[in-house]
Design a protein around this motif. Structure first.
Motif, PDB file in Angstrom:
ATOM      1  N   VAL A   1      32.121  42.418  42.405  1.00  0.00           N
ATOM      2  CA  VAL A   1      32.059  42.099  40.973  1.00  0.00           C
ATOM      3  C   VAL A   1      33.427  42.309  40.326  1.00  0.00           C
TER       4      VAL A   1
ATOM      5  N   LEU B   1      35.693  39.428  38.423  1.00  0.00           N
ATOM      6  CA  LEU B   1      36.202  39.589  37.058  1.00  0.00           C
ATOM      7  C   LEU B   1      37.722  39.432  37.021  1.00  0.00           C
TER       8      LEU B   1
ATOM      9  N   ILE C   1      34.191  34.993  31.678  1.00  0.00           N
ATOM     10  CA  ILE C   1      34.014  36.428  31.938  1.00  0.00           C
ATOM     11  C   ILE C   1      32.568  36.834  31.690  1.00  0.00           C
ATOM     12  N   LEU C   2      31.983  36.328  30.600  1.00  0.00           N
ATOM     13  CA  LEU C   2      30.580  36.622  30.309  1.00  0.00           C
ATOM     14  C   LEU C   2      29.674  36.106  31.419  1.00  0.00           C
TER      15      LEU C   2
ATOM     16  N   VAL D   1      29.693  38.425  34.436  1.00  0.00           N
ATOM     17  CA  VAL D   1      28.955  39.670  34.188  1.00  0.00           C
ATOM     18  C   VAL D   1      27.453  39.457  34.348  1.00  0.00           C
TER      19      VAL D   1
ATOM     20  N   SER E   1      26.450  37.786  38.328  1.00  0.00           N
ATOM     21  CA  SER E   1      26.656  38.569  39.556  1.00  0.00           C
ATOM     22  C   SER E   1      25.422  39.408  39.874  1.00  0.00           C
TER      23      SER E   1
ATOM     24  N   CYS F   1      31.715  33.395  41.146  1.00  0.00           N
ATOM     25  CA  CYS F   1      30.686  34.372  41.533  1.00  0.00           C
ATOM     26  C   CYS F   1      29.990  33.955  42.824  1.00  0.00           C
TER      27      CYS F   1
END
Length: 490
Positions: free
Chosen positions: A53, A57, A81-82, A85, A88, A198
């Motif tokens: 993770v 990022l 980025i959101l 989060v 993942s 991801c």
């Protein structure tokens, strides 16, 4: 004077606590570190997932750090980025499920949102908010209602949620801005970038497969159930060979099976999203694991009832227990061995149906012997009948467990065909025997049903135990087992 004394005591206590604070802090930190270390050692994949993770990022942050990328996407890079989060997940299936749901939901909702804005503008300045309000209400309510359907709830619930969020944001924000297409393009692009990063990291960097976890979990649950069933013999019929402490640990292993349904359902749902990997093909029959796990759980529930007779104070008379001990012991032992062979078949993805069927057949023979023993031991008075009820009920429950073991075997046979298990042939098995499985040493003698030799010789039942381990051969009228020949007349 008394007040001064109290003040001195409080001061002394405070100084003592202040003095002890460094050592307590050190002990607390050490305890927490050991706890974290143990937590990581229990499943090192947790540490690897955390690193993955962090890597995702870092990679997606390049949209902000690299000037050409920032000039292309601007502040919309935060959506990438959101996405990392929220998308993942621990397993590849979980990441694919959320990533694909988010991507397709954003694409469809974004297109409908842009279309809704353009349609509303055709209705004029006064009609535009009314049309947008009606469309937001209609699609939002419809998408929310769809989340109640079990199939959508199970597989596409996150996608439905993202659809509602994206459509509402695009439709509502489009009322105050003229650059709706540019904003939609930037957000969709950054979401796709974040989701792709991801998925790639999840698949190619130490992947954790939900399907493999489900495969191992079902096999391990069967082994736990087998150990519990085998341990029941030593619990209900204690002997000097088996101590209570040894059997207690094995009998309690089935407990975790009773609460594993939610985990199995989750893993099976996530495994459907995963691509083919290792021993598992693209369209592996993951739903069959749930069928097998359900039968194992039902068998464990019956064993929970059976285990209750061990803890109960109501016991059948010792003479009655001694009469049913041998068939019950054989049933529990053979059922446990059958389950272990089934678990081995699942773990190795090989078919051991010959061995499994042999153990199940031995269990059924023990059931017939148990019925005969119960018939011969039937009490003459009502008082005696009430005394043996706990033992009879225990034996009946054990018969039900054997029946469930057979059902598990049939379910695994069906699953093995769909999953393309490889055929396993025992090296000691002669080709001429086909399905017969003779591996042990022994003798052939009649079952003693009478008190004299004549009644013994007239008995229709025989006990066959094989001595020779050499590959046997079959003739039409006899069975040749190495140096010994035995003719069975039916």
């Amino acid at each position: 004077m008394e007040m001064d004394l109290n003040a001195q005591v409080k001061k002394a206590c405070f100084l003592q606590r202040l003095k002890d604070f460094p050592s307590k802090l050190k002990d607390g930190v050490t305890k927490r570190i050991k706890h974290v270390q143990k937590f990581g050692k229990d499943d090192p994949r947790r540490i690897i997932h955390s690193i993955k993770v962090g890597l995702s990022l870092t990679l997606v942050s390049m949209l902000y750090y690299v000037r050409p990328l920032y000039n292309s996407f601007g502040v919309s890079g935060m959506w990438a980025i959101l996405t990392v989060v929220v998308v993942s997940e621990f397993t590849v299936g979980g990441t694919l499920s959320k990533g694909l749901n988010r991507a397709f939901a954003t694409l469809i909702a974004g297109a409908l949102g842009v279309g809704a804005v353009h349609l509303a503008r055709l209705c004029g300045h006064k009609g535009e908010p009314i049309v947008l309000g009606i469309l937001v209400f209609s699609l939002g309510a419809a998408a929310t209602f769809s989340r109640f359907f079990p199939r959508i709830k199970q597989r596409y619930d996150y996608g439905a949620l993202i659809f509602i969020l994206t459509f509402s944001m695009v439709a509502v924000s489009g009322y105050r801005t003229d650059e709706i297409l540019v904003i939609a393009y930037q957000r969709l692009s950054t979401i796709l970038i974040g989701g792709t990063i991801c998925i790639l990291v999840s698949i190619f960097v130490f992947p954790v497969w939900a399907g493999e976890d489900l495969h191992k979990m079902v096999a391990n649950n069967i082994i736990k159930l087998a150990n519990s069933i085998e341990g029941f013999d030593g619990e209900y019929f204690p002997s000097s060979e088996k101590t209570s402490k040894e059997t207690n640990s094995s009998v309690r292993e089935y407990k975790s099976i009773l609460t594993s349904k939610s985990t199995e359902d989750t893993l099976a749902n996530l495994a459907r999203w995963e691509p083919g990997h290792g021993r598992f093909r693209l369209r592996h029959p993951w739903t069959k694991y749930l069928k097998i796990a359900g039968l194992v759980r039902q068998c464990a529930i019956h064993f929970e009832v059976l285990n209750g007779y061990v803890l109960s104070d109501a016991k059948a008379p010792q003479d009655f227990i001694s009469k049913i001990q041998e068939p019950c012991s054989i049933m529990s032992r053979e059922a446990g061995e059958a389950l272990k062979s089934i678990a081995k078949s699942i773990k190795t993805m090989s078919r051991y149906h010959v061995c499994v069927n042999t153990h199940i057949k031995n269990s059924k023979n023990a059931i017939e012997n148990l019925r005969l023993a119960l018939k011969l031991s039937f009490p003459e008075t009502e008082k005696d009948l009430l005394e043996i009820i706990p033992g009879v009920t225990m034996a009946s429950t054990l018969i039900d467990i054997v029946s469930y073991v057979e059902k598990i075997s049939e379910a695994v046979d069906e699953f093995s065909v769909l999953a393309h298990f490889k055929e396993n042939l025992d090296p000691k098995l002669s080709p001429e025997l086909g399905q017969h499985h003779l591996l042990h040493k022994g003798t052939v003698k009649p079952v003693l049903e009478g008190d004299n030799e004549e009644e013994c010789n007239n008995s229709p039942h025989v006990v066959i135990a094989v001595h020779d381990e050499q590959p046997p051969t079959v003739n039409e009228n006899n069975v040749n087992l190495g140096a010994e020949k035995t003719t069975v007349v039916v």
